[in-house]
Motif scaffolding. Structure first.
Motif, PDB file in Angstrom:
ATOM      1  N   HIS A 161     -75.311  14.771  -9.065  1.00 20.57           N
ATOM      2  CA  HIS A 161     -75.537  13.946 -10.249  1.00 20.57           C
ATOM      3  C   HIS A 161     -76.957  14.141 -10.780  1.00 20.57           C
ATOM      4  O   HIS A 161     -77.168  14.295 -11.993  1.00 20.57           O
ATOM      5  CB  HIS A 161     -75.293  12.471  -9.915  1.00 20.57           C
ATOM      6  N   ALA A 162     -77.933  14.153  -9.894  1.00 23.99           N
ATOM      7  CA  ALA A 162     -79.325  14.315 -10.319  1.00 23.99           C
ATOM      8  C   ALA A 162     -79.555  15.707 -10.905  1.00 23.99           C
ATOM      9  O   ALA A 162     -80.271  15.858 -11.897  1.00 23.99           O
ATOM     10  CB  ALA A 162     -80.262  14.067  -9.149  1.00 23.99           C
ATOM     11  N   SER A 163     -78.936  16.733 -10.315  1.00 23.09           N
ATOM     12  CA  SER A 163     -79.084  18.091 -10.851  1.00 23.09           C
ATOM     13  C   SER A 163     -78.492  18.190 -12.248  1.00 23.09           C
ATOM     14  O   SER A 163     -79.076  18.802 -13.144  1.00 23.09           O
ATOM     15  CB  SER A 163     -78.400  19.097  -9.933  1.00 23.09           C
TER      16      SER A 163
ATOM     17  N   ARG B 111     -81.046  16.995 -19.585  1.00 27.78           N
ATOM     18  CA  ARG B 111     -82.297  16.608 -20.243  1.00 27.78           C
ATOM     19  C   ARG B 111     -83.271  17.763 -20.385  1.00 27.78           C
ATOM     20  O   ARG B 111     -84.338  17.615 -20.953  1.00 27.78           O
ATOM     21  CB  ARG B 111     -82.963  15.487 -19.457  1.00 27.78           C
ATOM     22  N   ARG B 112     -82.913  18.885 -19.820  1.00 27.52           N
ATOM     23  CA  ARG B 112     -83.744  20.085 -19.842  1.00 27.52           C
ATOM     24  C   ARG B 112     -85.130  19.839 -19.247  1.00 27.52           C
ATOM     25  O   ARG B 112     -86.130  20.372 -19.718  1.00 27.52           O
ATOM     26  CB  ARG B 112     -83.863  20.633 -21.253  1.00 27.52           C
ATOM     27  N   LEU B 113     -85.157  19.016 -18.231  1.00 26.86           N
ATOM     28  CA  LEU B 113     -86.401  18.810 -17.506  1.00 26.86           C
ATOM     29  C   LEU B 113     -86.565  19.967 -16.547  1.00 26.86           C
ATOM     30  O   LEU B 113     -85.644  20.315 -15.831  1.00 26.86           O
ATOM     31  CB  LEU B 113     -86.365  17.491 -16.727  1.00 26.86           C
TER      32      LEU B 113
ATOM     33  N   ARG C 266     -87.240  34.424  -6.699  1.00 23.76           N
ATOM     34  CA  ARG C 266     -86.115  35.136  -6.105  1.00 23.76           C
ATOM     35  C   ARG C 266     -84.824  34.859  -6.877  1.00 23.76           C
ATOM     36  O   ARG C 266     -84.064  35.774  -7.186  1.00 23.76           O
ATOM     37  CB  ARG C 266     -85.978  34.690  -4.647  1.00 23.76           C
ATOM     38  N   ILE C 267     -84.581  33.602  -7.216  1.00 28.46           N
ATOM     39  CA  ILE C 267     -83.354  33.257  -7.931  1.00 28.46           C
ATOM     40  C   ILE C 267     -83.435  33.688  -9.388  1.00 28.46           C
ATOM     41  O   ILE C 267     -82.456  34.162  -9.960  1.00 28.46           O
ATOM     42  CB  ILE C 267     -83.067  31.746  -7.809  1.00 28.46           C
ATOM     43  N   ALA C 268     -84.609  33.546 -10.008  1.00 31.83           N
ATOM     44  CA  ALA C 268     -84.771  33.920 -11.415  1.00 31.83           C
ATOM     45  C   ALA C 268     -84.523  35.412 -11.628  1.00 31.83           C
ATOM     46  O   ALA C 268     -83.970  35.820 -12.650  1.00 31.83           O
ATOM     47  CB  ALA C 268     -86.155  33.538 -11.907  1.00 31.83           C
ATOM     48  N   ALA C 269     -84.896  36.225 -10.651  1.00 31.40           N
ATOM     49  CA  ALA C 269     -84.688  37.661 -10.768  1.00 31.40           C
ATOM     50  C   ALA C 269     -83.199  38.012 -10.755  1.00 31.40           C
ATOM     51  O   ALA C 269     -82.769  38.962 -11.413  1.00 31.40           O
ATOM     52  CB  ALA C 269     -85.397  38.387  -9.624  1.00 31.40           C
ATOM     53  N   ARG C 270     -82.403  37.232 -10.032  1.00 36.38           N
ATOM     54  CA  ARG C 270     -80.977  37.529  -9.913  1.00 36.38           C
ATOM     55  C   ARG C 270     -80.118  36.779 -10.917  1.00 36.38           C
ATOM     56  O   ARG C 270     -79.161  37.322 -11.451  1.00 36.38           O
ATOM     57  CB  ARG C 270     -80.479  37.185  -8.502  1.00 36.38           C
TER      58      ARG C 270
ATOM     59  N   GLN D 140     -83.043  29.599 -16.094  1.00 43.62           N
ATOM     60  CA  GLN D 140     -82.422  28.282 -16.154  1.00 43.62           C
ATOM     61  C   GLN D 140     -81.797  27.898 -14.815  1.00 43.62           C
ATOM     62  O   GLN D 140     -81.979  26.784 -14.324  1.00 43.62           O
ATOM     63  CB  GLN D 140     -81.356  28.236 -17.246  1.00 43.62           C
ATOM     64  N   ARG D 141     -81.040  28.812 -14.236  1.00 47.26           N
ATOM     65  CA  ARG D 141     -80.404  28.526 -12.947  1.00 47.26           C
ATOM     66  C   ARG D 141     -81.440  28.371 -11.850  1.00 47.26           C
ATOM     67  O   ARG D 141     -81.278  27.562 -10.941  1.00 47.26           O
ATOM     68  CB  ARG D 141     -79.410  29.615 -12.583  1.00 47.26           C
ATOM     69  N   ALA D 142     -82.504  29.149 -11.935  1.00 47.15           N
ATOM     70  CA  ALA D 142     -83.571  29.029 -10.945  1.00 47.15           C
ATOM     71  C   ALA D 142     -84.242  27.663 -11.055  1.00 47.15           C
ATOM     72  O   ALA D 142     -84.562  27.040 -10.040  1.00 47.15           O
ATOM     73  CB  ALA D 142     -84.594  30.143 -11.130  1.00 47.15           C
ATOM     74  N   ALA D 143     -84.426  27.176 -12.283  1.00 46.69           N
ATOM     75  CA  ALA D 143     -85.046  25.869 -12.477  1.00 46.69           C
ATOM     76  C   ALA D 143     -84.185  24.763 -11.885  1.00 46.69           C
ATOM     77  O   ALA D 143     -84.693  23.864 -11.205  1.00 46.69           O
ATOM     78  CB  ALA D 143     -85.269  25.616 -13.979  1.00 46.69           C
TER      79      ALA D 143
END
Length: 119
Positions: free
Chosen positions: A19-21, A27-29, A48-52, A56-59
């Motif tokens: 829910h928090a995610s 809210r694009r926080l 590491r996640i942003a490269a793959r 947005q998903r890394a955030a």
């Protein structure tokens, strides 16, 4: 309903973190924006996640990790111990060595590995 039963706690935690995610995503926080350049575990995770998977998903993944860390710190009443920015490299040292050797050989280099002596 919250109980000390391990299964009940896990389901409560999982539902709350999801829910928090979703709330953060709507809210694009982006708490990971200042973290992406930091020299710690969360910064390494973001990069590491942003490269793959993209920024947005890394955030969202880093925000989820921050909430998980906060939950564990509050429930266990422990101090935060950062794993370090090289945590992922330490975990997969052999795989990284093989990948690096393969990349260099594909570029036409001859690679000879030798371990250094610890002084």
């Amino acid at each position: 309903m919250f109980s000390l039963n391990g299964h009940a706690v896990w389901m409560f935690t999982r539902r709350t973190l999801l829910h928090a995610s979703l709330h953060l995503k709507e809210r694009r926080l982006k708490p990971s924006v200042p973290i992406r350049g930091s020299d710690n575990y969360l910064g390494a995770q973001y990069r590491r996640i942003a490269a793959r998977k993209g920024r947005q998903r890394a955030a969202v993944a880093v925000a989820h990790s921050i909430m998980t860390i906060a939950y564990h710190l509050l429930t266990r009443q422990e101090d935060y111990k950062d794993l370090g920015s090289d945590y992922f490299e330490k975990r997969h040292h052999d795989a990284i060595v093989k990948q690096t050797v393969r990349k260099l050989e594909n570029l036409g280099f001859t690679v000879t590995l030798a371990t250094s002596e610890a002084s």
